[in-house]
Design an enzyme around this catalytic site. Sequence first.
Site, PDB file in Angstrom:
ATOM      1  N   GLU A  39      39.590  82.620  94.244  1.00 45.84           N
ATOM      2  CA  GLU A  39      39.145  83.985  94.545  1.00 45.84           C
ATOM      3  C   GLU A  39      38.518  84.629  93.308  1.00 45.84           C
ATOM      4  O   GLU A  39      37.497  85.305  93.403  1.00 45.84           O
ATOM      5  CB  GLU A  39      40.322  84.849  95.000  1.00 45.84           C
ATOM      6  CG  GLU A  39      40.887  84.474  96.340  1.00 45.84           C
ATOM      7  CD  GLU A  39      42.077  85.350  96.697  1.00 45.84           C
ATOM      8  OE1 GLU A  39      41.988  86.042  97.721  1.00 45.84           O
ATOM      9  OE2 GLU A  39      43.072  85.345  95.935  1.00 45.84           O
TER      10      GLU A  39
ATOM     11  N   LYS B 240      39.947  94.239 101.310  1.00 48.38           N
ATOM     12  CA  LYS B 240      39.486  92.889 100.976  1.00 48.38           C
ATOM     13  C   LYS B 240      39.224  92.149 102.287  1.00 48.38           C
ATOM     14  O   LYS B 240      40.158  91.883 103.042  1.00 48.38           O
ATOM     15  CB  LYS B 240      40.557  92.169 100.162  1.00 48.38           C
ATOM     16  CG  LYS B 240      40.185  90.777  99.718  1.00 48.38           C
ATOM     17  CD  LYS B 240      41.316  90.200  98.889  1.00 48.38           C
ATOM     18  CE  LYS B 240      40.914  88.950  98.181  1.00 48.38           C
ATOM     19  NZ  LYS B 240      41.999  88.475  97.304  1.00 48.38           N
TER      20      LYS B 240
END
Length: 118
Positions: free
Chosen positions: A23, A100
Site C-alpha cells: 500500500e 480509503k
Amino acid sequence: MNLDKIGIEGIKIFAHHGYYELEQKIGKEFTIDVYLKLDLNLAGTTDKIMDTFNYEKVLEICKEEMSIPSQLLENVAYRIAIKIKSASESIHQVTVRISKPQPLLPIQVERFFVEVEM
C-alpha cells in the site's frame, strides 16, 4: 454562542498510506472531508474573506499532511485536524474524515474511513 458550519467535501489526494508495504509503495487516491464549526456572523454581514476561515488553507494543510506516509489513517487525520484547528482561534471544532477506497483486505470492501473530531 450559536456556531455555524463550513464543509469541504471530496478532497481527492493521491498518497502512500497503509499498514502493508505494498500500500505504501503503490499508493492510491484518498478522499478527505473537513467540517469546521465557527461563528460566521461577521463574514455573513461583511462579505469579506478575512472574516471567515479561508478554505484554501484547509486544502494546503491536507495536501501537506497527506504527503507524509503513515501506516494508519488515524495518524494522518489527527495531524490534519490539529493543524487546521491551530490555524485559527475562530475554529471551535474540526472534524476530519479520510476515506480509503478498496483497501487491501481478504474480503472485498468498497471503502473504509477514519473520522476524528477535536
